[in-house]
Structure formats: structure tokens, C-alpha cells
Motif scaffolding. Structure first.
Motif, short mmCIF file in Angstrom:
data_model
loop_
_atom_site.label_atom_id
_atom_site.label_comp_id
_atom_site.label_asym_id
_atom_site.label_seq_id
_atom_site.Cartn_x
_atom_site.Cartn_y
_atom_site.Cartn_z
N PHE A 51 -4.78 -1.29 -3.35
CA PHE A 51 -5.96 -0.52 -3.65
C PHE A 51 -6.80 -1.24 -4.69
O PHE A 51 -6.26 -1.91 -5.57
CB PHE A 51 -5.59 0.86 -4.18
CG PHE A 51 -4.88 1.73 -3.19
CD1 PHE A 51 -4.95 1.48 -1.84
CD2 PHE A 51 -4.14 2.82 -3.63
CE1 PHE A 51 -4.30 2.29 -0.93
CE2 PHE A 51 -3.48 3.63 -2.73
CZ PHE A 51 -3.56 3.36 -1.37
N HIS A 102 -10.27 0.22 -9.62
CA HIS A 102 -10.99 1.42 -10.03
C HIS A 102 -10.56 2.62 -9.19
O HIS A 102 -10.48 3.75 -9.67
CB HIS A 102 -12.50 1.21 -9.91
CG HIS A 102 -12.99 0.96 -8.51
ND1 HIS A 102 -13.33 1.98 -7.64
CD2 HIS A 102 -13.18 -0.21 -7.82
CE1 HIS A 102 -13.71 1.46 -6.47
NE2 HIS A 102 -13.64 0.14 -6.56
N ARG A 103 -10.27 2.37 -7.88
CA ARG A 103 -9.81 3.46 -7.04
C ARG A 103 -8.41 3.91 -7.45
O ARG A 103 -8.11 5.10 -7.44
CB ARG A 103 -9.82 3.02 -5.57
CG ARG A 103 -9.45 4.14 -4.61
CD ARG A 103 -9.38 3.62 -3.18
NE ARG A 103 -8.89 4.65 -2.29
CZ ARG A 103 -8.53 4.43 -1.03
NH1 ARG A 103 -8.61 3.19 -0.54
NH2 ARG A 103 -8.08 5.41 -0.28
N THR A 104 -7.56 2.97 -7.79
CA THR A 104 -6.22 3.31 -8.24
C THR A 104 -6.26 4.15 -9.51
O THR A 104 -5.51 5.12 -9.65
CB THR A 104 -5.40 2.03 -8.48
OG1 THR A 104 -5.36 1.27 -7.27
CG2 THR A 104 -4.00 2.36 -8.92
N GLU A 105 -7.13 3.78 -10.44
CA GLU A 105 -7.24 4.56 -11.67
C GLU A 105 -7.66 5.99 -11.38
O GLU A 105 -7.12 6.94 -11.96
CB GLU A 105 -8.24 3.89 -12.61
CG GLU A 105 -7.75 2.57 -13.19
CD GLU A 105 -8.85 1.83 -13.93
OE1 GLU A 105 -10.04 2.16 -13.71
OE2 GLU A 105 -8.53 0.93 -14.72
N THR A 106 -8.60 6.16 -10.47
CA THR A 106 -9.04 7.50 -10.11
C THR A 106 -7.94 8.30 -9.45
O THR A 106 -7.70 9.48 -9.78
CB THR A 106 -10.26 7.42 -9.18
OG1 THR A 106 -11.30 6.67 -9.82
CG2 THR A 106 -10.78 8.81 -8.86
N LEU A 107 -7.23 7.67 -8.51
CA LEU A 107 -6.14 8.36 -7.83
C LEU A 107 -5.01 8.72 -8.79
O LEU A 107 -4.44 9.81 -8.71
CB LEU A 107 -5.61 7.47 -6.70
CG LEU A 107 -6.54 7.27 -5.50
CD1 LEU A 107 -5.94 6.25 -4.53
CD2 LEU A 107 -6.80 8.59 -4.79
N THR A 111 0.83 -1.21 0.00
CA THR A 111 0.00 0.00 0.00
C THR A 111 0.86 1.25 0.00
O THR A 111 0.58 2.21 -0.73
CB THR A 111 -0.92 0.00 1.23
OG1 THR A 111 -1.73 -1.18 1.21
CG2 THR A 111 -1.82 1.22 1.23
#
Length: 849
Positions: free
Chosen positions: A485, A488-493, A42
Motif C-alpha cells: 500500500f 499515506h494510504r496505510t497511515e489512514t487505514l 498486501t
């Protein structure tokens, strides 16, 4: 599972043992190790996201201020170098990178050869700069220019090694692709605006008042000079440059990003022809609209970048895209084709070769024939550069000319027929040889071989296109990585981090431009910036839906193709050390050879021999080495350069407001702050020279103090000039101007010595030879015997050089030089210049008083 709030009085019917185990779990050592690995993963993922955002800001800065090879040597890329070195050091320490000693891996060879190459270039800068020698180098020896370029080699190598560990999975790669596509769109729109609007308008303004245009640019190009003709030719035929200094430099990023856009477009279109339904499995209702949008965006980017590429007029840039596209098509289709298809494919390639050969030898009657004639002339010039560089290497095999010194040393070895004073040999292999000798050439060859081998193994490791590598192959450099992560959250971040970094870089660029009166082309970028934002935003919104179409295999292939495109372009063009060109190439090379830290599965074992071969140095060793290099960069290069630059700016303002004494004091402090600076000593010498000339006219008897001050300033300027013919020529012009004003023979003798050294360093420069001929003629007339050839011999040599290469810009009638005769106060404000051809023919002394 429902969790009751604190203080709830309801009775829980779960067994007591389960409650105890849930509230106070007794973790085994294996579980604790798993948790530690999860936490470490992480943290690494968070660091990578932040690091990519910071790298995006640096990339935006470099695209706007890409510098060129000459600007890099002069220290105008110190900001990009500093940011890149700091980024690499912080990223390596934050991610706990450990050097791994495992010579059995191609990745190890790639990292080692790249880092050794950068270290060898830095050593070459010190050696050729005369640091380890008791005598002054006879050629080159510019330690400031050499170290300025060597630091960039260090920063670029560190960035490549680190970025290979940051772009560890396909999600990060796709996010970086969005940044690069946006920057390519920005450059393309700027290029087209410049080609169709800015350049025609600038040409009209120049034709209306040429002198005002040169005055605004700070260039000295009198009417009828070769400098003015070269400027006019570049304005009419040089092509747009966008934020770059040269059209060929701009063509490098455009070609690589055009390959990126075309490769992603082909990958998405090819995914719909497969029958495994890998795209429509997840979100069938959103796939088709997303695919149509992606095709539209990529098609627009590809067309924009290709049109802009052709607008630059760069033959090597356009042909590199074509060559890579043909090679990629053959390599992709051939293994899966039947015999009939292979025959058709081979016949098509053969037919294409025949067409190219016919075109190559075509006459100049048609437009294609003219294009071919220009290509042939370009190749002939490149061959002259390369052969001259090989002769240089035969004399200096260990370290070549050293980094930052090629332009100085090349003048000694320049072919008589070559008409350009190039700053680089226009081939990245030959340029590396010139920077660091044969050992540097061996190291860059090893880097290319290791990178190619590693990339090919990586591509072949994917069993099914669109799927990740297997765990066993991931340890050899697949695209998997620890990622705690959700995807989808990683892509957004990632999108948010890169967008924020790019926006921050954009704000810094425009703030710097406003505060330093170097604002980018606002009219062009009011279109370019929105277009780039639209492309990046659309890409980051679309790619999560089309993830299967751009899997690890496709991304690595596209990045490898873009890297190959850049290298093919650099085989015939400059840009290998241009920050704005090579940084884009490093992004693609890092993605194509990315090496994540694979997670070891439970129960896996490692043999003793394998463990011994994988011994790792502690992570602090990277920090120690990187920290020492960064401190050396700060205190030896960055600090004195910034101090001198600030002092020069203050002196300019003081001189503009007629505060001459304060300007002198400021220049003296600048000379002390940077013992390697050249501009400040020459400027101080020109001020002292003017004061001496003024005193010689007004009161010759009281000029002793001014004579001493001028002699001291001139001595410092000559020492700082080293082996730079251009700086020596500027100093010689000061002495000739003094002779024009006062007619003192000592000034003429000293000018002959300085110009003689300049001619020795640059024996094929017709203007210098013609100037020496004029000086020797005057010395002979004054009864002194010259130390070298006679004036007639030098004049004949200058005429031969002027006719060499059949270039009109070398004609002596276009070379202004200073007449060596007493003219009087007329020459006090500025030296009198006349055509070299007229002076060598014996023009009468009509201006002599």
C-alpha cells in the motif's frame, strides 16, 4: 495514459505486438514469483492492520478492567486472557508465522526463551497443584489459581511473539504510539479527577457514615479493627488508583507512557536542530504548524502523566522515569561529545549521585526528608519480601510456589517483622522465581539478555537517524516489511482501524458495565474520554507530516526507553502479572524488538549451512500448539469458571429473596460444575451450618439430618480449601459460631484441628495464633488435652507477633476473634467477636447464658 472505453471505433495506431503483450502478458516464472510476493505482502499488510485494530480493542478493555494479581488468580481476568489468546492464535495463522530454528540469531533466543518460560510456568502450575503427585501438596496446591495465572503467562508470551511481527514498520509503530498516548491521557485525567475530586468526596462520605460505606463495599471491618484502620489509611494516604486496584499498579502504565511522550517530544525538538533539512524537504509549508501542534500535544500528555504519576505517590514509578531519562541522555550525548562536554556530563551525574545520597540519609524534618524516610522503609520491606522468597526457593528450587500460589506459601516463610500479607514479592525477577523456580529465573534472564542484545544491535544498525535500515540488516530485525500500500494510504487505514478498535472496545466496556452493574466512573470519564480522543486524533493527523522526525531509529529508542522504565518500576513494585500493567509493557517491548519478514532481493543466494540453520517448521504447527492450549483454557478454566460465576449470581438472588432451598440446589450444581471452586462450598457450608444451629436451638432431637448435611458440606469445604489459611479460618469460624450457639465439644475439637492447620500454614499471623490460644484455653477448661502448645504459650506468642514490626495494625487490641464459649441464640445471626487482647487476658463470660 488514456484508456478508451469499450466499443470505441477509433483506430489505435500502436504496434500489434505491443497491444498483444499489453493485453495478454507472457509472464516469466520470476515475474510470477514477484507478483506472488506482492500479493502476499498486501495480504500480510491487511491482516496486520486488522490485527492492530483488534489489539487496540483488547488493550482498551484491559485498561478499564486491569485486574490485579489476586483478581487474576481468582479468574477475574479470564476475558482478557481469552481475547489475547484468541488474537495471538488467529494473527499467527493469518500471517503464516513459521517457527524458525536458527540459534545464531538473538531474535530466536528471545522468542524461544519467552515461550519456554510461559510453558514452564504452565507446567509449574500443574506440578505444584498436585496433578502428577499421589499425595496432597503440603503448601500451596491451588490448581485453579495456578492455572488461571499460567494461562495469562501463555497469552502474554504469545502476544509478545506475535506483536513483534505485526509492528513491522515505522508507520504502524507511530499509529500504535497514538493509541498508547491516548490511553495514557485517559488514565492521567481519571487519576487527577480522582485525586482532587472523587477521593475527597468519598472520604467525606465515609467519615459521615463509616458503617454504610463498608456495607456498600461488602467489607467486614468492625469499629476498632485492624481491617478498618488499614482501609482508612489507604483512603487517606494510598493515592488515586483510576481503573486499577492499587496506586503502584497505576503508576506502571503512567510511567511508561510519560516516557513515550517525553521521548517523542525530544525526538521532534532534536530534529529541528539538525542541519540536514530532513524535515522541511517534503512539505515545508505544513511542517512548522504540525511541529508546533505536536510539541503542544506531547507536552500536555507528558505533564498530565507526570503530575498524575506524582499524585499516585509511587516513588518507584517517578524514579523510574528520572533514571531512564538520565541514562538515555548520557547514552545519547556521550558518544558524540568532546572531552570537555563529557567531563561536564560525568560531573553532573556524580553530583546528582551525591545529592541523592544526601537526600537518602536526610532527617524527617523536611518534606524531602519524610519522602526519603518513606523510601527507606519501602526498601526495607522489599528486602524482607525478597529474602523470604529466597528461603522459599531453597525449599522448592524446581518450581517455587507455583503461579497463583505465592500468597499462600509466603505466609509460611514470612518474616516475623513483616506486617503485610503480600500477593507478590514486588520484584519481577523474584516473582518469576517464586512462580517457576530457578529455571524460570534463568529463562527470564535469557529473555532480557536476548531482548537487550537484539534491541541494541537494531539501534546501532541505523546508519543515519531517521532512515530505515539497510536491506542486509533488515533481515536481522530492522523495521522494513512488505507493504504494497502507499504510505499515506496505510497511515489512514491504520488510524481508522485502531480508532475503530478502540471505539469498539470502549462500547463493550461500557455495555458490560451497565449490564453487570459495574459502571466505570462516569463523572471522571466524561473528561477523560474526550481528552484521549483529542490526543489520538491530533497525533494521527500530525505524525504523517513529521514522519522524518519520528523515523524507525527514534521510535525504537523511545519504545526501548519506555520498556526500560517499566522494568525499573517493576524492580520495586508489583504488577508483573497484572494484565493492565504488563500489556502496556509488552506493546513497547514488541516495538523495540520488532522482527519483520524481509523481502529477499533478486539474485540473492544462501549457503547450504545458512539454509540448514534457518529450517522452518510448517505454519500449521503454530495452529496445532496454539489450538490445543486454547481448547485446554476453554474447557479446563474458562467454561467451569463462567458456569460457577453464573450459578453464584443466581444463588445470590435466590438467597436474597429467601429461596433457601433453590439457592442450595444452585450451589450444589456450581460445586459439580467446577471441582476446584472454593467459594461455593464455603457458602453452602455456611447455609447448612445455620440450619443446623437453628435446629439445635428449636428441636435438638430432630437435628440428625441437619447434622449429616452440615458435616458433608463442611467436609467438601475443607477439602476445597486446600492450604489456604484464609478459607480455613472462615470454615473454623463456622464451627466456633456453632459452639457459641450450642456449646458442643465436638465442634470445638474440629475447630481446633482446622485452625491448627491454618496456624501451621501461616505461623506469623497474630490473629490466627490468638484464636488458637482461645480455643485451647476452652478445651483445657473442658478437660481435654490440646495436641500442641498450651494456651499460655500461644498467648505469649500472639503478643510477640502483635508487637513485631512496630506496626499498630498488628496490635492484638485491633484483632477481633471469636470467644470460645457458649453464648446461645445471640450468636445465631452472626458470630460474636471480641478483641483478642481482652480475651487473652481472661475476660469474664459476661455473655454466657
Amino acid at each position: 495514459m488514456h484508456v478508451d472505453p469499450p466499443g470505441d471505433s477509433r483506430i489505435d495506431t500502436q504496434p500489434a505486438a505491443e497491444i498483444v503483450s499489453r493485453k495478454s502478458p507472457l509472464k516469466t516464472p520470476e515475474n510470477r514469483r514477484d507478483d506472488d510476493r506482492d500479493n502476499a505482502g498486501t495480504r500480510r499488510n491487511a491482516y496486520a492492520i486488522v490485527g492492530l485494530g483488534a489489539a487496540a480493542a483488547i488493550t482498551v478493555w484491559t485498561v478499564y478492567y486491569p485486574a490485579d494479581s489476586t483478581a487474576l488468580e481468582q479468574g477475574h481476568a479470564m476475558g482478557a486472557t481469552c481475547m489475547l489468546m484468541a488474537w495471538g492464535l488467529v494473527a499467527a495463522m493469518a500471517m503464516h508465522l513459521r517457527p524458525r530454528l536458527d540459534a545464531r540469531r538473538a531474535s530466536w533466543w528471545l522468542d524461544s526463551s519467552v515461550l519456554l518460560l510461559a510453558g514452564w510456568i504452565l507446567l509449574a502450575a500443574w506440578v505444584t497443584g498436585g496433578v502428577f503427585s499421589s499425595s496432597v501438596p503440603t503448601l500451596g496446591g491451588d490448581l485453579r489459581a495456578g492455572t488461571n495465572e499460567a494461562w495469562w503467562w501463555i497469552a502474554a508470551a504469545g502476544f509478545l511473539v506475535t506483536i513483534r511481527r505485526v509492528t513491522t514498520n515505522v508507520v504502524r509503530i507511530r499509529a500504535v504510539f497514538g493509541l498508547l498516548l491516548g490511553l495514557g491521557t485517559l488514565l492521567a485525567v481519571h487519576t487527577l479527577h480522582q485525586h482532587y475530586i472523587s477521593l475527597p468526596e468519598t472520604l467525606r462520605e465515609y467519615l459521615a457514615d463509616p458503617d454504610a460505606a463498608f456495607a456498600s463495599l461488602g467489607l467486614n471491618a468492625p469499629p476498632g479493627s485492624a481491617a478498618r484502620m488499614v482501609y482508612e489509611n489507604r483512603m487517606r494516604d494510598g493515592g488515586p488508583t483510576a481503573t486499577f486496584a492499587l496506586a503502584n499498579s497505576l503508576a506502571g502504565p503512567l510511567a511508561m507512557i510519560a516516557t513515550l511522550g517525553g521521548g517523542c517530544l525530544v525526538s521532534i525538538l532534536a530534529s529541528f536542530r539538525r542541519h540536514d533539512d530532513e524535515i522541511t524537504v517534503t512539505q515545508p509549508q505544513r511542517t512548522l504548524p504540525a511541529a508546533i501542534a505536536a510539541v503542544a500535544v506531547l507536552t500536555a500528555v507528558f505533564i498530565l502523566t507526570m503530575v498524575a504519576l506524582f499524585a499516585t505517590g509511587s516513588r518507584s514509578g517517578a524514579l523510574s522515569v528520572i533514571v531512564v531519562a538520565v541514562a538515555a541522555t548520557v547514552l545519547s550525548v556521550w558518544p558524540r561529545s568532546r572531552r570537555s562536554v563529557r567531563i561536564i556530563l560525568a560531573s553532573s551525574v556524580g553530583l546528582g549521585v551525591i545529592v541523592v545520597m544526601v537526600w537518602w540519609f536526610a532527617g524527617a524534618d523536611s518534606r524531602l526528608g519524610q519522602f526519603a524516610a518513606g523510601a527507606r522503609e519501602t526498601i526495607e520491606l522489599r528486602l524482607q519480601y525478597w529474602l523470604s522468597t529466597l528461603v522459599l526457593l531453597s525449599d522448592h528450587p524446581w518450581f517455587g510456589a507455583g503461579p497463583g500460589n505465592f500468597q499462600l506459601v509466603y505466609q509460611k516463610y514470612r518474616d516475623v517483622a513483616a506486617h503485610e500479607m503480600i500477593a507478590e514479592p514486588h520484584n519481577f525477577i523474584v516473582e518469576t522465581l517464586a512462580c517457576g523456580g530457578w529455571i524460570a529465573g534463568l529463562l527470564v534472564t535469557a529473555s532480557l539478555a536476548a531482548g537487550l542484545w537484539f534491541c541494541c544491535r537494531k539501534i546501532l544498525s541505523y546508519a543515519v537517524p531517521g532512515e530505515d535500515v539497510s536491506p542486509s540488516l533488515a533481515q536481522n530485525g530492522g523495521c522494513t516489511a512488505d507493504n504494497s500500500f502507499p504510505e499515506h494510504r496505510t497511515e489512514t487505514l491504520l488510524a481508522a482501524a485502531i480508532a475503530s478498535g478502540a471505539f469498539f472496545g470502549l462500547v463493550v466496556v461500557w455495555y458490560y458495565g451497565i449490564s453487570h452493574d459495574a459502571l466505570p466512573d462516569f463523572e471522571a470519564h466524561q473528561y477523560a474520554i474526550p481528552a484521549a480522543m483529542i490526543v489520538m486524533g491530533a497525533w494521527w493527523m500530525i505524525t504523517p507530516i513529521l514522519a522524518a522526525a519520528l523515523g524507525p531509529s527514534q521510535c525504537v529508542k523511545v519504545a526501548a526507553a519506555a520498556t526500560a522504565c517499566g522494568l525499573v518500576h517493576l524492580c520495586f513494585s508489583g504488577g508483573w502479572t497484572v494484565p493492565g500493567v504488563i500489556l502496556i509493557g509488552i506493546w513497547f517491548a514488541g516495538i523495540a524488538t520488532s522482527v519483520p519478514t524481509a523481502r529477499v532481493s533478486p539474485g540473492s543466494t544462501t549457503t547450504a549451512s545458512h539454509a540448514a540453520a534457518q529450517r522452518q517448521l510448517p505454519s500449521w504447527s503454530v495452529g496445532v500448539v496454539g489450538g490445543v492450549l486454547f481448547l485446554g483454557f476453554l474447557f479446563f478454566s474458562l467454561r467451569p469458571i463462567l458456569q460457577t460465576r453464573a450459578a453464584m449470581a443466581v444463588a445470590t438472588e435466590q438467597f436474597r429473596t429467601n429461596r433457601i432451598n433453590q439457592a442450595e440446589s444452585t450451589l450444589r450444581s456450581a460445586i459439580q460444575n467446577d471441582p476446584l471452586a472454593q467459594d461455593a462450598p464455603v457458602w453452602l457450608a455456611s447455609i447448612e451450618n445455620r440450619k443446623l444451629m437453628q435446629s439445635l436451638i428449636e428441636s435438638p432431637a430432630t437435628s440428625a439430618r441437619h447434622q449429616q448435611d452440615a458435616a458433608t458440606a463442611m467436609e467438601i469445604a475443607v477439602a476445597r480449601a486446600g492450604n489456604d489459611p484464609a478459607v480455613l479460618r472462615a470454615i473454623g469460624d463456622l464451627l466456633l459460631q456453632r459452639y457459641q450457639v450450642a456449646g458442643r465439644i465436638d465442634d470445638l475439637v474440629q475447630a481446633e484441628q482446622i485452625y491448627g492447620k491454618a496456624m501451621e500454614l501461616s505461623p506469623t499471623q497474630e490473629a490466627i495464633v490468638a484464636q488458637v490460644s482461645e480455643i485451647v484455653r476452652e478445651l483445657t477448661r473442658r478437660g481435654l488435652t490440646p495436641s500442641g502448645d498450651s494456651a499460655e504459650q500461644l498467648a505469649t506468642r500472639a503478643e510477640t507477633l502483635g508487637d513485631s514490626g512496630d506496626m499498630v495494625t498488628r496490635k492484638l487490641e485491633l484483632q477481633p476473634i471469636l470467644p470460645a464459649r457458649k453464648i446461645g441464640p445471640i450468636a445465631l445471626h452472626s458470630p460474636v467477636q471480641e478483641s483478642a487482647e481482652e480475651l487473652l487476658r481472661g475476660q469474664p463470660d459476661s455473655l454466657t447464658q
